[in-house]
Design an enzyme around this catalytic site. Sequence first.
Site, short mmCIF file in Angstrom:
data_model
loop_
_atom_site.label_atom_id
_atom_site.label_comp_id
_atom_site.label_asym_id
_atom_site.label_seq_id
_atom_site.Cartn_x
_atom_site.Cartn_y
_atom_site.Cartn_z
N ASP A 30 0.81 -1.23 0.00
CA ASP A 30 0.00 0.00 0.00
C ASP A 30 0.84 1.27 0.00
OD1 ASP A 30 -2.26 -1.67 0.27
OD2 ASP A 30 -1.93 -1.73 2.44
N LYS A 33 2.23 2.31 -5.20
CA LYS A 33 2.99 1.77 -6.35
C LYS A 33 2.23 1.95 -7.65
CE LYS A 33 3.16 -2.59 -5.62
NZ LYS A 33 1.90 -2.86 -6.32
N GLY A 34 0.89 1.85 -7.59
CA GLY A 34 0.06 1.86 -8.79
C GLY A 34 0.30 3.05 -9.69
N LYS A 35 0.50 4.22 -9.09
CA LYS A 35 0.72 5.43 -9.90
C LYS A 35 1.99 5.27 -10.75
CE LYS A 35 2.48 10.02 -8.92
NZ LYS A 35 2.42 11.24 -8.11
N GLY A 57 -5.12 -4.56 -4.76
CA GLY A 57 -6.19 -3.81 -5.41
C GLY A 57 -5.64 -2.51 -5.97
N HIS A 58 -6.03 -2.15 -7.18
CA HIS A 58 -5.62 -0.86 -7.71
C HIS A 58 -6.81 -0.22 -8.43
CE1 HIS A 58 -4.24 -4.08 -10.51
NE2 HIS A 58 -5.06 -3.42 -11.29
N GLN A 261 1.84 -6.52 -2.78
CA GLN A 261 2.16 -6.48 -1.35
C GLN A 261 3.51 -5.77 -1.16
OE1 GLN A 261 0.80 -9.72 -2.56
NE2 GLN A 261 -1.07 -8.61 -2.18
N ALA A 369 -7.74 -0.90 -0.31
CA ALA A 369 -8.51 -0.91 -1.57
C ALA A 369 -9.31 -2.21 -1.68
CB ALA A 369 -7.56 -0.79 -2.76
N LYS A 400 4.09 10.00 -0.95
CA LYS A 400 3.19 10.61 0.03
C LYS A 400 3.80 11.55 1.07
CE LYS A 400 -0.88 8.19 0.19
NZ LYS A 400 -1.83 7.18 0.69
N ASP A 402 3.68 14.59 0.96
CA ASP A 402 2.72 15.70 1.03
C ASP A 402 1.68 15.51 2.13
OD1 ASP A 402 2.12 13.63 -1.08
OD2 ASP A 402 0.13 14.48 -0.78
P1 IMP Z 1 -3.32 -12.49 2.79
O1 IMP Z 1 -2.38 -12.04 1.73
O2 IMP Z 1 -4.76 -12.19 2.49
O3 IMP Z 1 -3.09 -13.92 3.19
O4 IMP Z 1 -3.01 -11.64 4.12
C1 IMP Z 1 -1.80 -11.80 4.87
C2 IMP Z 1 -1.31 -10.46 5.41
O5 IMP Z 1 -0.88 -9.65 4.30
C3 IMP Z 1 -2.40 -9.64 6.12
O6 IMP Z 1 -1.79 -8.90 7.16
C4 IMP Z 1 -2.89 -8.69 5.05
O7 IMP Z 1 -3.44 -7.51 5.58
C5 IMP Z 1 -1.58 -8.41 4.29
N1 IMP Z 1 -1.82 -8.03 2.89
C6 IMP Z 1 -2.19 -8.84 1.88
N2 IMP Z 1 -2.30 -8.14 0.74
C7 IMP Z 1 -2.00 -6.88 1.03
C8 IMP Z 1 -1.91 -5.68 0.25
O8 IMP Z 1 -2.13 -5.64 -0.97
N3 IMP Z 1 -1.53 -4.56 0.93
C9 IMP Z 1 -1.23 -4.58 2.25
N4 IMP Z 1 -1.30 -5.66 3.01
C10 IMP Z 1 -1.68 -6.80 2.41
#
Ligand code: IMP
Length: 506
Positions: A30, A33-35, A57-58, A261, A369, A400, A402
Amino acid sequence: MKTNISMHSQLMDLLRAYWNIAINCLQWGDTGKGKFVDLITYWADVIVRGRGGANAGHSVLLGDEEYVFHLIPSSILHDIDGKVSIIGNGVAVDPRILCDELALLKAKNQSYNNFMLALNAKLTLPTQIVRDRIVDKAGGKVVIGTTGRGIGPTYSDHALRIGLEINDLLNPDILAKNVRNNVTYSLKVLQGYDPEIIKDVMHHEHLSRGLYYHPKKIFDVDSIITRYLQFGEELAEFIQDTDSFVQAAVGRRKILLEGSQGALLDVDNGTRPYVTGTSTIVDGLAIGAGFNLHKHHVDLALGVVKFPYMTRVGSGPFPTEFGDRMSEEWCRDATQEKDLEQFATASTNDINEFSQGGAIRRLGREFGATTRRPRRTGWLDLPLLRYAMRWGSENVILTKPDVLDTCEQIKICTSYIYDGPDYRVGTRVLTKGTSLREATPMACVLEHCKPVYEILPGWQRSIRGIRHFQDLPPQLISVLNFVGAEAGIKPKMISVGPAAEETIIV
Ligand code: IMP
């Protein structure tokens, strides 16, 4: 996309010499990165997602409306220009979500002729989504705080040799045999869990509201097989040997590897056990995209770092968190609406850190997202960044700053003081008072680490209109220099706002 012409040409100059670029996050995901994936897509011919799944998610703008896509790379918006968007072998694919995303593109007249789906990507089954949602809340208590998308069980079943691959969707007999096998195993895992809770979970929208539920057998195997064969028909034209496509493209076409991630969520090297189910570091990404690391290499790895604050979703230690445990518990239970209401008037200079963190969350729009969960916020943690850089590179994109434009003080965590019981880490023993410059990624160590801060003056003015590094406020340049000297990062780009043009090429 509106871009600043001079920034755009500087960016193309910066990337000109490269063939293979990877972008991934050096924190807990989070980081915005998407931008940059969108910006660098202009440079690329082929864009590949290599890891993660619908846990990411983006946002994508289709017409005037914004949608959140979880699986299809956002580069699909450039399909019309011949850019190839690929979901690689390392991705966990929930076909229901992918088919919905393709249907939406079709409804919006958005072409996806150059989309490819790896035949050996991991196929997420309803059994895995149920297990993820139930096992992660064993006894009503959240264990990891997963996104509930079946990611962990998809990868663990793969390692147990009872997972399915996308190609199984094309072969009815194999699909049926492998689904049955997986159901048998999943039923064993679910033994002992309250049947009413299982029933409830199986009626969740991610499980097609009970479509796969059988009142006696829990899983209606025939309905899983029938539905998955339909998905197979919908996806058939995209399923290919993308590894061979990517390997043939190396050195001939410009390839962008899109991470998901972040390094601290990497299953092997992240802050275990609070990690995702797969390897999210740059090498893991490259393999999941189809690279043969012996022959092909990433020429430029760009690590995205939120700066100078950071966020985390889900459970797990976060030494610099504003408001410590209170924040962790609040973010676990609150909704976005409740959070925005609670912190509507909170200030980034509040002496109560819990409120300060809420203000930063509001200003940074720090809500998941995928899950809409409020993200936990805290100061930039250099021991964790130094550790993450073991698996990434010093070339970073900072995002970020800003959000902290109104902060009077910026605190940077430079080291930790260990404050827990004696703990052996290999040949070393951590005792109360041990100073740590680089994080030890084990949760049982991190939860006893107290941050030591360097306090620097904030810049206290808006930086969103700034387009050249030398025009940044001197206080921000001092923070950048401090972090550069302490952690060895080399910023290549700085984002000063969410829009594409709000970017400084360093
Ligand atoms: P899982 O990937 O759903 O198994 O979640 C495992 C851990 O990774 C949890 O703490 C989630 O909140 C975190 N996580 C999974 N995907 C994301 C992401 O895209 N952004 C931030 N945290 C993520």
